[in-house]
Scaffold this active site. Sequence first.
Site, mmCIF file in Angstrom:
data_model
loop_
_atom_site.group_PDB
_atom_site.id
_atom_site.type_symbol
_atom_site.label_atom_id
_atom_site.label_comp_id
_atom_site.label_asym_id
_atom_site.label_seq_id
_atom_site.Cartn_x
_atom_site.Cartn_y
_atom_site.Cartn_z
ATOM 1 N N HIS A 5 -20.697 -8.396 17.207
ATOM 2 C CA HIS A 5 -22.145 -8.296 17.820
ATOM 3 C C HIS A 5 -22.161 -8.216 19.500
ATOM 4 O O HIS A 5 -23.429 -8.397 20.214
ATOM 5 C CB HIS A 5 -22.727 -8.499 16.676
ATOM 6 C CG HIS A 5 -23.426 -8.780 15.734
ATOM 7 N ND1 HIS A 5 -23.730 -7.763 15.581
ATOM 8 C CD2 HIS A 5 -22.220 -9.269 14.837
ATOM 9 C CE1 HIS A 5 -24.200 -7.568 13.718
ATOM 10 N NE2 HIS A 5 -22.785 -8.497 13.239
ATOM 11 N N ASP A 61 -21.396 -14.443 13.109
ATOM 12 C CA ASP A 61 -21.355 -13.283 11.960
ATOM 13 C C ASP A 61 -20.927 -12.133 11.955
ATOM 14 O O ASP A 61 -20.279 -11.480 13.043
ATOM 15 C CB ASP A 61 -23.191 -12.806 11.188
ATOM 16 C CG ASP A 61 -23.554 -12.181 11.711
ATOM 17 O OD1 ASP A 61 -23.497 -12.261 13.648
ATOM 18 O OD2 ASP A 61 -24.148 -11.024 11.609
ATOM 19 N N GLU A 62 -20.125 -11.653 11.155
ATOM 20 C CA GLU A 62 -19.259 -10.403 10.628
ATOM 21 C C GLU A 62 -18.459 -9.476 11.909
ATOM 22 O O GLU A 62 -17.798 -8.506 12.658
ATOM 23 C CB GLU A 62 -20.788 -8.844 10.850
ATOM 24 C CG GLU A 62 -21.576 -9.234 9.766
ATOM 25 C CD GLU A 62 -22.546 -8.083 9.171
ATOM 26 O OE1 GLU A 62 -23.241 -7.805 8.403
ATOM 27 O OE2 GLU A 62 -23.287 -7.779 10.436
ATOM 28 N N ALA A 63 -18.447 -10.850 12.521
ATOM 29 C CA ALA A 63 -16.479 -11.117 13.805
ATOM 30 C C ALA A 63 -15.322 -10.691 13.034
ATOM 31 O O ALA A 63 -14.646 -10.844 12.703
ATOM 32 C CB ALA A 63 -16.459 -12.089 14.279
#
Length: 561
Positions: free
Chosen positions: A303, A366-368
């Site tokens: 992100h 998150d969401e790496a």
Amino acid sequence: MPAVDPHRRDKPVRPRRTFPLLLSSLLLAVGLPGATAAVAGSSGAPAGAADPAAADRAAAPDVRPLGDVVPAPASVTPGGTPYTLGPATAVRVGSGDRATREIGRYLAGVLRPSTGYPLPVVDEHAARGGILLRVDRRATALGEEGYELRSGRGGVTLTAHEPAGLFRGVQTLRQQLPAAVEKRTVQAGPWKIAGGTVRDTPRFAYRGAMLDVSRHFFTVDQVKRYIDQLALYKINKLHLHLSDDQGWRLAIDSWPRLAAYGGSTQVGGGSGGHYTKDDYREIVRYAASRYQEVVPEIDMPGHTNAALASYAELNCDGVAPPLYTGTSVGFSSLCVPKEITYDFVDDVVRELAALTPGRYLHIGGDEAHSTSHADYVAFMDRAQAVVAKYGKTVVGWHQLTGARPAAGALAQWWGLDRSSAAEKERVAAAGRAGTKVILSPADRAYLDMKYTKDTPLGLSWAGYVEVERSYDWDPATLLPGLPESAIAGVEAPLWTETVSTSAHIDHMAFPRLPGIAELGWSPAATHDWESYRPRLAAQGPRLTALGVDFYRSPQVPWPTE
């Protein structure tokens, strides 16, 4: 304590006055175990039984039953004559107690426009009766945020061990008054507060709301408006998501292009924006005046497109990508092997920590998806060490438990009912090992999820989240194997891919936010959808008086206004 302006406030609702309620009060009086179990959110009657509060309303339609508020109080003992605010009412505070005086000014600022009364804020001994606010250092059983409200013919007394508890009690006092008290013009009244005693302490210490200012930017005044709304429901943490692929929102002196360039856009290609350091300080100050702690988030290592676009050297190939205005996730990553990455992390954390008096700093995680597992673990080890270096406690999304959470770190669960048993167990195991968990289940607590398929705003990847679904879950049983002692609390995040105005915030947060707040504050024994529905319904006129255009869920029996 910073000065406390008035502004917004909230609406009353419905208690129960049956034998379990009275028993709870007796237990409190003698200090027996279980004293907080039976209270004003649970009537003790079987489902479908007559509501005792309804009879109270019929008998005294201009007096809201004591404890008829959101969140439900821990203990309510109704009885005695109501107190009626009048032209001679004063707000009395302890002499020399600056924090209490500021809370008194806040309360008077709430009440003056609608009542038309002068409501002077005076020293405790300068008047009799009225509304007395006092901090009693001997009232240790009330803790940091608990309070006791006593009301009768002669006046109202609010007592707390700490100023934060006094401020929480003021929200209950407000909700005991008619909804019209929230209006900014003189109303007819009468202004009565039911007689009796409320004794109240929170279930969880961490009760948060997150606002994503990265996907769409919100001004300082818009954030302040949300802070005022959160205060109504005893929220004590404001989590600000300050960076993402679509925008970097805080000026960092050592890396100026982050805000100047990385903050220049938002979802859909708008002009974006960012906070100067003075802007951020003002948000922190204003939140503190509402007894809310700001938890800033810089999301990493994923992100991060706004940062990568601003500085080519943060990319492994040395090439800056273009700014991004879409809504996909998982495609960006800081370059973990490069040492300059950690110079960047150190500088950002150092400057942000210096601006943030609160104890927490959120590092995302998150969401790496574009970061290998080995790189992710290595990065989180170093990033957590930097946070500790600058005196803050790490908060990360629950993917942090797939690395090595630092001692004292908090992990924020955003998974779903349908998340894998292995993922749930990993977080529960971290909790058993000492990592506290904040619960933000996306299919329950995410305020950006659509209510139904017809909701014009919001997303639906976690499912549709109507008001009942957002309320009807128990933090203690959400994750199998996670002991309640490992739960820091709850948080309601509002992501803003489709949310770009304060009106959008109103529609998506309300009426779901009050229910999440109640799950964080009220005892488990009060948790009951059928008894919550009419209490929530009674919030409708108050929200309307405050100018909040909330979603009129068909699941809630809203009164005709």
